[in-house]
Design an enzyme around this catalytic site. Structure first.
Site, PDB file in Angstrom:
ATOM      1  N   VAL A 205       4.536   0.892   1.512  1.00 11.69           N
ATOM      2  CA  VAL A 205       4.704  -0.282   2.366  1.00 11.69           C
ATOM      3  C   VAL A 205       4.817  -1.492   1.438  1.00 11.69           C
ATOM      4  O   VAL A 205       4.006  -1.672   0.537  1.00 11.69           O
ATOM      5  CB  VAL A 205       3.498  -0.468   3.318  1.00 11.69           C
ATOM      6  CG1 VAL A 205       3.670  -1.702   4.183  1.00 11.69           C
ATOM      7  CG2 VAL A 205       3.310   0.764   4.201  1.00 11.69           C
TER       8      VAL A 205
ATOM      9  N   GLY B 132       4.931   7.467   2.262  1.00 14.87           N
ATOM     10  CA  GLY B 132       5.811   6.508   1.600  1.00 14.87           C
ATOM     11  C   GLY B 132       5.078   5.240   1.231  1.00 14.87           C
ATOM     12  O   GLY B 132       3.843   5.203   1.267  1.00 14.87           O
TER      13      GLY B 132
ATOM     14  N   ASP C 254      -2.637   9.269  15.781  1.00 13.03           N
ATOM     15  CA  ASP C 254      -3.128   8.987  14.424  1.00 13.03           C
ATOM     16  C   ASP C 254      -3.927   7.673  14.389  1.00 13.03           C
ATOM     17  O   ASP C 254      -3.695   6.808  13.549  1.00 13.03           O
ATOM     18  CB  ASP C 254      -1.939   8.943  13.457  1.00 13.03           C
ATOM     19  CG  ASP C 254      -2.356   9.177  12.007  1.00 13.03           C
ATOM     20  OD1 ASP C 254      -3.509   9.594  11.780  1.00 13.03           O
ATOM     21  OD2 ASP C 254      -1.534   8.930  11.104  1.00 13.03           O
TER      22      ASP C 254
ATOM     23  N   GLY D  75       0.824  -1.210   0.000  1.00 16.99           N
ATOM     24  CA  GLY D  75       0.000   0.000   0.000  1.00 16.99           C
ATOM     25  C   GLY D  75       0.851   1.250   0.000  1.00 16.99           C
ATOM     26  O   GLY D  75       2.083   1.190   0.137  1.00 16.99           O
TER      27      GLY D  75
HETATM   28  P1  ATP Z   1      -1.166   7.599   5.983  1.00 24.86           P
HETATM   29  O1  ATP Z   1       0.207   7.447   5.467  1.00 24.86           O
HETATM   30  O2  ATP Z   1      -1.863   8.770   5.403  1.00 24.86           O
HETATM   31  O3  ATP Z   1      -1.221   7.584   7.471  1.00 24.86           O
HETATM   32  P2  ATP Z   1      -1.897   4.824   5.670  1.00 24.86           P
HETATM   33  O4  ATP Z   1      -1.904   4.457   7.116  1.00 24.86           O
HETATM   34  O5  ATP Z   1      -2.907   4.122   4.803  1.00 24.86           O
HETATM   35  O6  ATP Z   1      -2.071   6.374   5.470  1.00 24.86           O
HETATM   36  P3  ATP Z   1       0.649   3.532   5.437  1.00 24.86           P
HETATM   37  O7  ATP Z   1       0.836   3.508   6.907  1.00 24.86           O
HETATM   38  O8  ATP Z   1       1.823   3.862   4.595  1.00 24.86           O
HETATM   39  O9  ATP Z   1      -0.490   4.562   5.035  1.00 24.86           O
HETATM   40  O10 ATP Z   1       0.074   2.106   5.021  1.00 24.86           O
HETATM   41  C1  ATP Z   1      -0.376   1.818   3.719  1.00 24.86           C
HETATM   42  C2  ATP Z   1      -1.146   0.511   3.760  1.00 24.86           C
HETATM   43  O11 ATP Z   1      -0.222  -0.551   3.979  1.00 24.86           O
HETATM   44  C3  ATP Z   1      -2.143   0.436   4.915  1.00 24.86           C
HETATM   45  O12 ATP Z   1      -3.413   0.836   4.535  1.00 24.86           O
HETATM   46  C4  ATP Z   1      -2.145  -1.034   5.283  1.00 24.86           C
HETATM   47  O13 ATP Z   1      -3.188  -1.697   4.603  1.00 24.86           O
HETATM   48  C5  ATP Z   1      -0.816  -1.557   4.774  1.00 24.86           C
HETATM   49  N1  ATP Z   1       0.075  -1.864   5.899  1.00 24.86           N
HETATM   50  C6  ATP Z   1       0.770  -0.991   6.646  1.00 24.86           C
HETATM   51  N2  ATP Z   1       1.499  -1.623   7.579  1.00 24.86           N
HETATM   52  C7  ATP Z   1       1.265  -2.943   7.413  1.00 24.86           C
HETATM   53  C8  ATP Z   1       1.702  -4.144   8.109  1.00 24.86           C
HETATM   54  N3  ATP Z   1       2.541  -4.087   9.140  1.00 24.86           N
HETATM   55  N4  ATP Z   1       1.217  -5.334   7.684  1.00 24.86           N
HETATM   56  C9  ATP Z   1       0.358  -5.391   6.649  1.00 24.86           C
HETATM   57  N5  ATP Z   1      -0.110  -4.322   5.963  1.00 24.86           N
HETATM   58  C10 ATP Z   1       0.339  -3.106   6.341  1.00 24.86           C
END
Ligand code: ATP
Ligand code: MG
Length: 354
Positions: A83, A81, A191, A76
């Site tokens: 993930v 950034g 958050d 995602g």
């Molecule tokens: P923002 O950056 O605006 O806070 P966000 O939380 O969606 O938004 P990220 O934290 O970068 O952004 O996460 C992107 C996506 O990656 C998430 O929606 C989640 O589904 C997935 N993700 C993040 N961390 C993990 C993890 N540890 N295991 C599995 N999926 C994850």
């Protein structure tokens, strides 16, 4: 020549992918033999200070480097950034690697990495473990425990709404994570939102991205600037007042109500056209009466729980500890509700066959 002979006699065992590994060498130069770690910094016992950590964290105390990880897929993208799902080449275990591009001063970076250590040292099974953080070429890479059923955003997208018994089980776990952060570590998450509440197929729910929003703010040049969505932000924070742990409780209340009614509580329908503008939304959060759970559709316990969270004045909101004892959470405690079965029935966020 004598030395050559003894070298030839040295037996090296290659670890099998799924077998528990006892000894191996990572590309960062750390030799592992069970709990024993040996590298340039010396020799140490991996588990000596980890007695109380969750079993997951105890199992992996590797000082691995980024080269030890191979990318499988992008999971995602967030505002800061990407993930990726990665596999550790030696132990075959999956992790989520979050890479955040940033250009910040050395001292701020150190402060942030210090904050992230709370994730790394977490002794709570409801906080996603951050195993490592690296700073390399202007980017911070964070190695997180992989949560194979994604976030609550993924769950709501498929289920539309979550029934009260499952919500109670889910909420209890988030509250346990918040009790740990607020009452044991004395920190505010800042958050709490659906994409930061992750689930796995065992039905475990864990809070992630603690300290990350502060890090993103720093990368924008200001420690107090918020980067991300304002949707779940409490009225006192939006108005620039001082705020505390109760700010996370407001956010939790909104998330739980959203899961129950199937839409973000400050809008009338998910239809994009009905979404208020950014400023209208902030105004609604600060000036309008707080959203409530409709009493004709939900139990009195659920309505009372939501209203204990979504109060304009933080003093009127319950603490995480009090909410753990709320009748809505207690009502389903001994009912054997399996969140694992529910989330496993959904399409997984990553399809390995594609
Ligand atoms: P923002 O950056 O605006 O806070 P966000 O939380 O969606 O938004 P990220 O934290 O970068 O952004 O996460 C992107 C996506 O990656 C998430 O929606 C989640 O589904 C997935 N993700 C993040 N961390 C993990 C993890 N540890 N295991 C599995 N999926 C994850
Ligand atoms: Mg996130």
């Amino acid at each position: 020549m004598k030395g050559m002979k003894s070298l030839k006699q040295l037996k090296l065992s290659v670890p099998a992918q799924d077998a528990p590994i006892t000894s191996f060498l990572t590309t960062s130069g750390t030799f592992h033999d069970g709990d024993l770690l040996l590298n340039l910094k010396g020799l140490r016992l991996a588990s000596e200070d980890k007695e109380n950590r969750p079993s997951d964290a105890k199992e992996i105390d590797l000082q691995f480097s980024l080269e030890d990880l191979e990318t499988i897929k992008v999971i995602g993208k967030g505002s800061g950034g990407i993930v990726q799902l990665v596999r550790h080449k030696w132990i075959g275990r999956l992790f989520a690697l979050k890479v955040i591009q940033m250009n910040i001063q050395e001292d701020i970076r150190k402060q942030i990495v210090q904050e992230l250590k709370i994730n790394q040292a977490s002794q709570c099974p409801h906080i996603v473990v951050c195993y490592h953080s690296f700073y390399h070429n202007g980017a911070i890479s964070l190695v997180f425990e992989y949560m194979d059923r994604g976030s609550l955003t993924d769950v709501i997208r498929q289920l539309k709404t979550i029934l009260e018994p499952y919500l109670a089980v889910l909420c209890k776990q988030v509250l346990q994570g918040l009790v740990y952060l607020h009452h044991e570590r004395h920190v505010i998450h800042r958050d709490i939102k659906p994409s930061n509440l992750l689930v796995n197929q065992k039905g475990q729910v864990k809070i992630t991205d603690f300290g990350v929003s502060a890090m993103l703010a720093s990368s924008m040049g200001q420690r107090d600037t918020f980067v991300g969505t304002y949707n779940y932000m409490s009225p006192e924070r939006i108005s620039g007042k001082t705020y505390d742990y109760k700010s996370d409780i407001w956010s939790l209340g909104l998330v739980i109500l959203e899961c129950a009614i199937g839409r973000f509580p400050f809008i009338q329908s998910e239809d994009q056209q009905n979404w208020p503008s950014f400023y209208e939304l902030l105004d609604a959060i600060v000036s309008k009466p707080p959203p409530v759970a409709p009493s004709d559709q939900f139990s009195p316990e659920f309505c009372s729980f939501v209203s204990a969270c979504i109060q304009k004045d933080p003093k009127d909101r319950s603490s995480a500890l009090d909410l753990l004892g709320h009748p809505f959470i207690k009502k389903f405690e001994d009912k054997d509700i399996d969140l694992g079965i529910l989330v496993s029935s959904l399409e997984p966020p990553i399809n390995f066959s594609k």
